[in-house]
Scaffold this active site. Structure first.
Site, PDB file in Angstrom:
ATOM      1  CE1 TYR A 252       0.577   0.953   4.521  1.00 56.29           C
ATOM      2  CE2 TYR A 252       0.540  -1.437   4.382  1.00 56.29           C
ATOM      3  CZ  TYR A 252       0.850  -0.286   5.069  1.00 56.29           C
ATOM      4  OH  TYR A 252       1.439  -0.365   6.298  1.00 56.29           O
ATOM      5  CG  HIS A 299       5.397   2.056   2.182  1.00 54.82           C
ATOM      6  ND1 HIS A 299       4.059   1.761   2.189  1.00 54.82           N
ATOM      7  CD2 HIS A 299       5.712   2.400   3.441  1.00 54.82           C
ATOM      8  CE1 HIS A 299       3.593   1.938   3.412  1.00 54.82           C
ATOM      9  NE2 HIS A 299       4.576   2.311   4.186  1.00 54.82           N
TER      10      HIS A 299
END
Ligand SMILES: *[C@@H]1O[C@H](CO)[C@@H](O)[C@H](O)[C@H]1NC(C)=O
Ligand SMILES: *[C@@H]1O[C@H](CO)[C@@H](O)[C@H](O)[C@H]1NC(C)=O
Ligand SMILES: *[C@@H]1O[C@H](CO)[C@@H](O)[C@H](O)[C@H]1NC(C)=O
Ligand SMILES: *[C@@H]1O[C@H](CO)[C@@H](O)[C@H](O)[C@H]1NC(C)=O
Ligand SMILES: *[C@@H]1O[C@H](CO)[C@@H](O)[C@H](O)[C@H]1NC(C)=O
Length: 324
Positions: A252, A299
């Site tokens: 995400y 990430h």
């Protein structure tokens, strides 16, 4: 017969005039544009009162393909039902997901339930500083420039005390999740980034029972913040940033990246500070000695960085990289 014809002519004239008026209204904001290989009318609606507006259309195909001004930014009582595909994706990010519907029902008696930032228009010029936590802020003397913006949006624990000369002292918004939360002053909006339902439960608890002290690690049971300024990023917004901007890289998007895209949606002009490495290629937070890495596994720092550079090339943001 004659009377009928005259009546008809009357109607036709009225109809034609209306069409002409509508066309005139439609094209009054258009300009005739000549480029190397083509010319024509493009609709140049005045988007804002700044000299360049984030959402000016027609000037970046790359940007227009990604930018969606319909996506819900913040949760409220009327938009809180999640689309099935958003819900599925969001729940896969978390273990032991609680009952979202039940949790959300407790939110809006407690926090303000209103439409925010729908005031974009030709008379508004809202300037924003998005302030990341990069060590490249040290020695930059950006403080006064940062504080000059209408909104100053900070991220996670990025503190100002002791660093005012380089990072400024004003904070209108701070984007946090429970594990990164810090005390805020009364004028700052706490903007929660809910990666899991427990994050929303923590927010409720922090202002009521104060009995959630643990997520996947110890978190503060409460924090100082103005309850009337609390906002919660919409899970669909997180998914949108993941799909449209991070193009599915990482698990995400990072808080910094989400914050930057959020700013593109609520501001007319976006200046970015404290993103990226120092000029020596070192990644660290300005308030810590320890080194950080931009590829954390969760990430996709490298990809996000490329998108941020592209936003700068497309004149959508202005990066201020410091001097050190
Ligand atoms: C979710 O489904 C809707 C249709 O219900 C679609 O318009 C949207 O693009 C989908 N979103 C994602 C992230 O797949
Ligand atoms: C969540 O709670 C609502 C309302 O109490 C209930 O109708 C729903 O079935 C629950 N959902 C799940 C997945 O347990
Ligand atoms: C909630 O947000 C949506 C946009 O996502 C907006 O259309 C709606 O008016 C808002 N509802 C309230 C109660 O403010
Ligand atoms: C903070 O601001 C709210 C209004 O948003 C006000 O009611 C409250 O008294 C203020 N608290 C402090 C400590 O200044
Ligand atoms: C916190 O308190 C509420 C209400 O008193 C209760 O429903 C909830 O289970 C408690 N949560 C924890 C983590 O203790």
């Amino acid at each position: 017969m004659v009377v009928l014809l005259r009546k008809l002519r009357c109607y036709m004239t009225a109809l034609l005039s209306s069409i002409i008026i509508v066309l005139l209204l439609y094209f009054q904001n258009s300009v005739l544009v000549f480029t190397d290989d083509s010319y024509g009318f493009i609709s140049k609606k005045v988007q804002c009162a700044c000299s360049i507006c984030v959402t000016d259309r027609g000037n970046s195909h790359w940007f227009s393909e990604r930018y969606d001004n319909k996506v819900p930014l913040l949760l409220n009582s009327t938009n809180s039902v999640l689309r099935a595909n958003v819900s599925r994706w969001w729940k896969e990010l978390q273990s032991n997901a609680g009952n979202y519907t039940e949790v959300v029902h407790q939110l809006f008696p407690l926090f303000p339930d209103k439409e925010h930032y729908s005031d974009a228009g030709p008379d508004r010029c809202r300037t924003c500083a998005v302030v990341g936590n990069s060590g490249n802020l040290l020695g930059s003397n950006y403080g006064p420039l940062i504080d000059f913006h209408d909104f100053v949006i900070r991220i996670n624990k990025g503190l100002t005390e002791g660093y005012e000369k380089d990072v400024g002292s004003k904070t209108t918004h701070r984007i946090v999740y429970p594990e990164s939360a810090v005390d805020l002053d009364n004028s700052t909006h706490l903007v929660l980034l809910p990666i899991k339902i427990l994050d929303i439960q923590w927010l409720i608890s922090a202002f009521t029972t104060k009995n959630i002290t643990q997520t996947y690690r110890k978190v503060p049971s409460t924090i100082k913040a103005n309850k009337d300024k609390v906002m919660i990023l919409h899970p669909e917004f997180i998914r949108y940033v993941y799909d449209n901007w991070a193009e599915g890289h990482g698990r995400y998007p990072s808080t910094g990246f989400l914050t930057l895209i959020f700013a593109l949606h609520i501001c007319d002009e976006v200046n970015v500070f404290g993103f990226g490495a120092t000029s020596g290629g070192i990644w660290h937070h300005y308030f810590e000695k320890i080194l950080t890495s931009y590829e954390t596994g969760v990430h996709a720092g490298k990809f996000e960085n490329e998108i941020i550079n592209r936003l700068q090339q497309e004149n959508k943001i202005l990066m201020h990289k410091g001097w050190t």
